[in-house]
Design a protein around this motif. Structure first.
Motif, PDB file in Angstrom:
ATOM      1  N   ASP A  45       0.877  -1.176   0.000  1.00 30.56           N
ATOM      2  CA  ASP A  45       0.000   0.000   0.000  1.00 30.56           C
ATOM      3  C   ASP A  45       0.911   1.222   0.000  1.00 30.56           C
ATOM      4  O   ASP A  45       1.275   1.751   1.048  1.00 30.56           O
ATOM      5  CB  ASP A  45      -0.923  -0.016   1.222  1.00 30.56           C
ATOM      6  CG  ASP A  45      -1.869   1.170   1.241  1.00 30.56           C
ATOM      7  OD1 ASP A  45      -1.974   1.853   0.205  1.00 30.56           O
ATOM      8  OD2 ASP A  45      -2.491   1.432   2.285  1.00 30.56           O
ATOM      9  N   ILE A  46       1.301   1.656  -1.188  1.00 25.59           N
ATOM     10  CA  ILE A  46       2.308   2.703  -1.330  1.00 25.59           C
ATOM     11  C   ILE A  46       1.617   4.022  -1.660  1.00 25.59           C
ATOM     12  O   ILE A  46       0.804   4.095  -2.587  1.00 25.59           O
ATOM     13  CB  ILE A  46       3.324   2.328  -2.425  1.00 25.59           C
ATOM     14  CG1 ILE A  46       3.980   0.974  -2.081  1.00 25.59           C
ATOM     15  CG2 ILE A  46       4.374   3.414  -2.581  1.00 25.59           C
ATOM     16  CD1 ILE A  46       4.888   0.451  -3.166  1.00 25.59           C
ATOM     17  N   ALA A  87       7.913  -3.199   2.617  1.00 22.86           N
ATOM     18  CA  ALA A  87       6.795  -3.036   3.547  1.00 22.86           C
ATOM     19  C   ALA A  87       7.241  -2.271   4.790  1.00 22.86           C
ATOM     20  O   ALA A  87       8.290  -2.553   5.374  1.00 22.86           O
ATOM     21  CB  ALA A  87       6.229  -4.397   3.944  1.00 22.86           C
ATOM     22  N   GLY A  88       6.430  -1.254   5.191  1.00 20.29           N
ATOM     23  CA  GLY A  88       6.699  -0.502   6.400  1.00 20.29           C
ATOM     24  C   GLY A  88       7.833   0.495   6.293  1.00 20.29           C
ATOM     25  O   GLY A  88       8.221   1.086   7.306  1.00 20.29           O
ATOM     26  N   GLU A  89       8.380   0.739   5.100  1.00 19.01           N
ATOM     27  CA  GLU A  89       9.511   1.644   4.956  1.00 19.01           C
ATOM     28  C   GLU A  89       9.160   2.800   4.020  1.00 19.01           C
ATOM     29  O   GLU A  89       8.103   2.818   3.383  1.00 19.01           O
ATOM     30  CB  GLU A  89      10.731   0.885   4.424  1.00 19.01           C
ATOM     31  CG  GLU A  89      11.236  -0.211   5.357  1.00 19.01           C
ATOM     32  CD  GLU A  89      12.541  -0.815   4.865  1.00 19.01           C
ATOM     33  OE1 GLU A  89      13.201  -0.174   4.009  1.00 19.01           O
ATOM     34  OE2 GLU A  89      12.904  -1.911   5.338  1.00 19.01           O
ATOM     35  N   GLU A 124       5.792   6.163   1.006  1.00 19.51           N
ATOM     36  CA  GLU A 124       5.698   5.295   2.183  1.00 19.51           C
ATOM     37  C   GLU A 124       4.862   4.067   1.837  1.00 19.51           C
ATOM     38  O   GLU A 124       3.800   4.193   1.220  1.00 19.51           O
ATOM     39  CB  GLU A 124       5.056   6.036   3.359  1.00 19.51           C
ATOM     40  CG  GLU A 124       4.902   5.176   4.612  1.00 19.51           C
ATOM     41  CD  GLU A 124       4.190   5.911   5.739  1.00 19.51           C
ATOM     42  OE1 GLU A 124       3.911   5.284   6.773  1.00 19.51           O
ATOM     43  OE2 GLU A 124       3.912   7.120   5.572  1.00 19.51           O
ATOM     44  N   ASN A 125       5.354   2.893   2.211  1.00 17.22           N
ATOM     45  CA  ASN A 125       4.610   1.639   2.009  1.00 17.22           C
ATOM     46  C   ASN A 125       3.933   1.283   3.325  1.00 17.22           C
ATOM     47  O   ASN A 125       4.570   0.824   4.268  1.00 17.22           O
ATOM     48  CB  ASN A 125       5.554   0.519   1.567  1.00 17.22           C
ATOM     49  CG  ASN A 125       4.795  -0.732   1.146  1.00 17.22           C
ATOM     50  OD1 ASN A 125       3.593  -0.853   1.404  1.00 17.22           O
ATOM     51  ND2 ASN A 125       5.474  -1.659   0.509  1.00 17.22           N
ATOM     52  N   ARG A 126       2.634   1.491   3.383  1.00 17.69           N
ATOM     53  CA  ARG A 126       1.860   1.216   4.584  1.00 17.69           C
ATOM     54  C   ARG A 126       1.287  -0.200   4.589  1.00 17.69           C
ATOM     55  O   ARG A 126       0.529  -0.563   5.483  1.00 17.69           O
ATOM     56  CB  ARG A 126       0.722   2.232   4.723  1.00 17.69           C
ATOM     57  CG  ARG A 126       1.232   3.671   4.813  1.00 17.69           C
ATOM     58  CD  ARG A 126       0.097   4.675   4.748  1.00 17.69           C
ATOM     59  NE  ARG A 126       0.604   6.038   4.840  1.00 17.69           N
ATOM     60  CZ  ARG A 126      -0.150   7.136   4.675  1.00 17.69           C
ATOM     61  NH1 ARG A 126      -1.445   7.003   4.401  1.00 17.69           N
ATOM     62  NH2 ARG A 126       0.384   8.328   4.764  1.00 17.69           N
ATOM     63  N   GLY A 174       6.475  -3.623  -2.663  1.00 15.56           N
ATOM     64  CA  GLY A 174       5.785  -3.369  -3.919  1.00 15.56           C
ATOM     65  C   GLY A 174       6.444  -2.243  -4.692  1.00 15.56           C
ATOM     66  O   GLY A 174       7.366  -1.574  -4.217  1.00 15.56           O
ATOM     67  N   ASP A 175       5.965  -2.024  -5.938  1.00 17.03           N
ATOM     68  CA  ASP A 175       6.477  -0.974  -6.815  1.00 17.03           C
ATOM     69  C   ASP A 175       5.420   0.100  -6.993  1.00 17.03           C
ATOM     70  O   ASP A 175       4.221  -0.190  -7.049  1.00 17.03           O
ATOM     71  CB  ASP A 175       6.852  -1.543  -8.186  1.00 17.03           C
ATOM     72  CG  ASP A 175       8.005  -2.526  -8.099  1.00 17.03           C
ATOM     73  OD1 ASP A 175       8.791  -2.407  -7.146  1.00 17.03           O
ATOM     74  OD2 ASP A 175       8.101  -3.403  -8.969  1.00 17.03           O
ATOM     75  N   HIS A 176       5.870   1.351  -7.097  1.00 15.86           N
ATOM     76  CA  HIS A 176       4.965   2.474  -7.359  1.00 15.86           C
ATOM     77  C   HIS A 176       5.528   3.283  -8.508  1.00 15.86           C
ATOM     78  O   HIS A 176       6.714   3.616  -8.532  1.00 15.86           O
ATOM     79  CB  HIS A 176       4.816   3.358  -6.118  1.00 15.86           C
ATOM     80  CG  HIS A 176       3.869   4.506  -6.329  1.00 15.86           C
ATOM     81  ND1 HIS A 176       2.505   4.368  -6.189  1.00 15.86           N
ATOM     82  CD2 HIS A 176       4.086   5.795  -6.688  1.00 15.86           C
ATOM     83  CE1 HIS A 176       1.933   5.533  -6.437  1.00 15.86           C
ATOM     84  NE2 HIS A 176       2.871   6.419  -6.741  1.00 15.86           N
TER      85      HIS A 176
END
Length: 668
Positions: free
Chosen positions: A527-528, A582-584, A553-555, A560-562
Motif C-alpha cells: 500500500d504505497i 513493507a513498512g519503509e 511510504e509503504n503502509r 511493492g512498486d509504485h
C-alpha cells in the motif's frame, strides 16, 4: 431693590431653571419606561419561536435562521448538542442577532460548525429529543426540521484502476470509486492518442461504484493509460494520476518445423520446433500427430504404426494468445526388413500374436483399437525386438492385479498384463498404455504417481513417462529389457508430497493439454502512497529547471512498486518506478527542465507542486486592492457579546448627552 434681597435678574434665572426640571426628569425616566415596556411585552409573549431556513455557509458550516414575533430568542439556550443532522456532527455553534426586514419580528442566525466535511448533498437539521431552545418569555422552539442543499464537499476516493486483456487488441478497463460519479477522464497514449470519458462506461453500484468498458486499440504497440480525474455527482473533483499499460501485439509466432518427410513403420523419428520465434517470446508449443495424439514441448519423438501419409501439426502461441499452426505431411513406408505381425483378438482381454522376427523393433498393434482393454487400464500397443527369422507366438492377457502386488510394492495395482512368448528371446520392449482418470481419482492419485512394474524375480519399477492426455485418460510410455508379467501401479499422493508430485508431472510431461494454474501464497499486499512532494523552485517559466523531491511510504505488509508520474497540465513529463519495502519509506528526485511554450500546474501523482507561468510573465504581483485593508467595522463582535456592548455604548452615550445638557444649562 426688592424686599427679598434678590435682584430681578436672579429671580428670572431661577424661574427658568425650574421650567427645565420636568424635562430633565423626563429624559432620565425614558430608559426606565422602555425597560418596563419591554418587560410587559415579554410577559404578554405566548407565541413560540419559528424555524426559518437553512443555507450552506461553507464546506463545514450550516447557517440556520430562527425567528420570534413578540420578543427575542434566549441565546443562552442554544447549544451545539441541541441539533441533530442526517449527515455529520455539530462541533460548535455561533449565534448572531438578525432583524427581519418588513416584519415585526427578530431572530438569530445560528452557525452550525461541523466537525468535518460531509459526503451528502442534502442535510436535514432538527432538534434532538431532549433539546430545548426558548425565547425570553420561555416559549420553546418546536421540534421541526429544515434542509440545506449543496453540502457535499468530499472528493471521490480512489479504489482501483484495472486494465485486463480480452484479446490481443482489446482490454477491459475498470475504475472503482467509493461513490457514484458523473465524469471521469482517462488519457490513452501510445502509437495513437485518445481521451476517454464516462459516456462509454457502464455503472455498477453497491458499497462502491464500478465503471467498466471494453476498448479496442487501433494500432499495434505499447500503450499507457492514465486515470487523470473523476468528478462526483455534486461537482467535487479529484485527480489521481494512476497509470496502467497495455501491449497490442497481433502478430503470431513464426513457426519453424524440422523433421523428416519420410519414415518407416515402427521407426522412431524426431520433430523439432526449436527455431520458432516471436517478438514477445514463445509461450507454448503443441503437437498433434494423427487425429488423437497430443504432445507438448519443442521436440517430440514418435513412431508411426501403419504405412501411408500422416500429418504432424504444430501450434505455437505467444504470451498474448496469438497462435500459428504449421502442418507437416510424413510419408510412412512398410517395415524395412519385410517382417510381419499377425494379431487375433478373441475378446477384449486376450490377444494372440504371431511375429516373424526381424532383429529390429516391431510394433504389435491392431489396425483399429487397443491391443488389450481392461476395466481401469488399456495396453494400446507394444514394440519389441525378436531375433531375425525367429517365429514367435505370443499370448497377451489382461487380468486384475493381486493383493500380493500391493503388499510387496506399496502401490495400488490398476491393470495387469501377462505376456507369454515361449522360449524366444525378447529385447527392448516399449509399452504404450493408458490409465483412466477416474481410476486415479478413486485412489486420490496424481497422473505422475503411475509406474509400470515388471515381475522378474521380484517386482521391479520401470521408468514411466506421460506421453499424452485426453479428457478421459492419461497415456504412458515405458521401456523394459524383456517380456514377462507387468502391473500398472499407482502410488497414493499424501498431503506432504502433493507439491512434489505436481512438480514431477510438470517437468516430465510431454503432452497436452491440461492448463494448471500456479497459485502463489502471499503474506500481504503493498500500500504505497506519496506522503510529500516538493519542487525547488516551485514558480517557473518555460525553459527553467527544477528539482522535484518525492517521498513514498509503504503502509502495506508486502514490498511493492509504485510508478511516480510527473505531469504538466495532465501531460506526462516523466515517470519512474520506485520499489518500497513493507513498512519503509523511500525518496526519489527528478531534475527536469520545463518544456518551451507551456504553462500550468506541475504535479506529482496529481498533487500540485509548482506553477509554470507564461513566457515573459515573471512572478505574479497582486493588485493593490488585494492587499486587503481591514474594515474597522468588521472587528466589532457578533452575537450576544456584540448586542450587549452595543446596548452599553448606547446607554453611555445617552447619559453623557443628558449630563452635558445639564452642565450647559447650569452654566458649568
Amino acid at each position: 431693590m426688592s424686599n427679598t434681597g434678590h435682584s430681578p435678574e436672579a429671580s428670572s434665572s431661577f424661574g427658568s431653571q425650574r421650567r427645565w426640571l420636568p424635562l430633565l426628569a423626563l429624559l432620565l425616566l425614558i430608559p426606565l419606561l422602555t425597560a418596563v415596556a419591554a418587560g410587559t411585552a415579554a410577559a404578554e409573549d405566548t407565541e413560540p419561536p419559528e424555524w426559518g431556513n437553512a443555507t450552506r455557509g461553507n464546506a463545514t458550516t450550516i447557517e440556520v435562521t430562527l425567528y420570534d414575533d413578540a420578543g427575542s430568542l434566549d441565546a443562552s439556550t442554544i447549544q451545539a448538542n441541541d441539533f441533530a443532522l442526517t449527515a455529520g456532527r455539530v462541533g460548535n455553534v455561533s449565534v448572531t442577532s438578525i432583524n427581519a426586514s418588513g416584519a415585526n419580528r427578530s431572530g438569530v442566525r445560528v452557525s452550525l460548525l461541523l466537525e468535518k466535511k460531509v459526503d451528502t448533498d442534502n442535510v436535514t437539521v432538527s432538534l434532538r429529543d431532549a433539546a430545548s431552545i426558548t425565547d425570553e418569555a420561555g416559549n420553546e422552539l418546536p421540534h421541526e426540521s429544515v434542509t440545506v442543499t449543496g453540502m457535499d464537499a468530499v472528493v471521490p476516493k480512489y479504489r482501483s484502476f484495472e486494465v485486463r486483456r480480452v484479446n490481443s487488441s482489446t482490454a477491459r478497463i475498470s475504475v472503482e470509486i467509493h461513490e457514484p460519479i458523473r465524469q471521469l477522464r482517462i488519457s490513452v497514449g501510445g502509437p495513437s492518442l485518445d481521451r476517454l470519458n464516462i459516456s462509454g462506461f457502464s455503472e455498477n453500484t453497491g458499497n462502491s461504484a464500478t465503471y467498466t468498458r471494453e476498448y479496442t486499440f487501433p494500432e499495434e504497440g505499447e500503450y499507457s493509460l492514465l486515470l487523470m480525474s473523476v468528478t462526483d455527482e455534486n461537482g467535487n473533483e479529484n485527480s489521481f494520476g494512476r497509470q496502467r499499460t497495455f501491449l497490442y501485439d497481433g502478430s503470431a509466432p513464426n513457426v519453424s518445423v524440422a523433421g523428416p518427410e519420410n519414415a518407416t513403420v515402427g521407426e522412431s523419428v524426431t520433430f523439432s520446433a526449436a527455431g520458432t520465434t516471436d517478438d514477445q517470446g514463445v509461450d507454448s508449443i503443441r503437437w498433434q500427430v494423427g487425429s488423437d495424439t497430443i504432445l507438448t514441448g519443442e521436440n517430440i519423438t514418435v513412431a508411426f504404426a501403419s504405412p501411408g501419409s500422416h500429418e504432424v501439426a504444430v501450434t505455437a502461441a505467444d504470451p498474448l494468445g496469438n497462435t500459428e499452426t504449421v502442418t507437416r505431411v510424413v510419408s510412412v513406408a512398410g517395415t524395412r526388413t519385410g517382417g510381419n505381425v499377425t494379431i487375433r483378438q478373441p475378446n477384449a482381454t486376450v490377444a494372440n500374436v504371431s511375429v516373424n522376427g526381424t532383429g529390429q523393433p516391431q510394433r504389435i498393434q491392431p489396425p483399429e483399437g487397443a491391443l488389450l482393454s481392461g476395466q481401469n487400464g488399456t495396453l494400446e500397443r507394444l514394440a519389441v525386438t525378436f531375433p531375425r527369422n525367429e517365429s514367435v507366438a505370443l499370448t497377451i492377457r489382461g487380468r486384475q492385479p493381486t493383493q500380493s502386488f500391493a503388499t510387496a510394492t506399496g502401490h495400488t495395482g490398476v491393470s495387469r498384463f501377462d505376456i507369454d512368448h515361449g522360449s524366444v528371446p525378447a529385447e527392448d520392449a516399449t509399452f504404450t498404455f493408458t490409465v483412466d482418470r477416474d481410476a486415479l481419482a478413486s485412489v486420490d492419485a496424481e497422473p505422475g504417481a503411475v509406474t509400470l512394474f515388471r515381475d522378474a524375480d521380484g517386482w521391479t519399477p520401470l521408468a514411466t513417462e506421460i506421453a499424452g492426455r485426453s479428457e478421459s485418460h492419461i497415456v504412458y510410455r515405458t521401456e523394459s529389457p524383456g517380456l514377462s508379467t507387468f502391473v500398472v501401479g499407482v502410488e497414493r499422493t499424501t498431503a506432504e508430497d502433493a507439491g512434489t508430485a505436481a512438480t514431477t508431472e510438470s517437468e516430465t510431461s510431454t503432452a497436452e493439454p491440461e492448463t494448471t494454474e500456479t497459485k502463489t501464497e502471499t503474506t500481504g499486499e503493498p500500500d504505497i502512497v506519496v506522503t510529500n512532494a516538493t519542487a525547488v523552485p516551485s514558480t517557473l517559466r518555460p525553459g527553467d529547471r527544477t528539482v522535484i523531491t518525492v517521498e513514498l511510504e509503504n503502509r502495506g505488509t508486502a514490498s511493492g512498486d509504485h510508478n511516480v508520474i510527473v505531469a504538466l497540465n495532465a501531460s506526462i513529463l516523466t515517470t519512474r518506478t520506485v520499489t518500497v519495502p513493507a513498512g519503509e519509506t523511500r525518496t526519489t528526485e527528478f531534475a527536469r527542465a520545463v518544456p518551451e511554450n507551456t504553462a500550468g500546474d506541475l504535479t506529482v501523482d496529481g498533487q500540485r507542486v509548482g506553477n509554470v507561468t507564461a513566457a515573459g510573465g515573471g512572478l505574479p504581483i497582486p493588485a493593490l486592492p488585494s492587499v486587503g485593508v481591514p474594515n474597522p467595522l468588521s472587528l466589532w463582535p457578533d452575537g450576544i457579546v456584540g448586542t450587549v456592548l452595543g446596548g452599553l455604548l448606547g446607554v453611555g452615550i445617552g447619559l453623557y448627552s443628558v449630563l452635558k445638557a445639564l452642565a450647559i444649562y447650569l452654566g458649568y
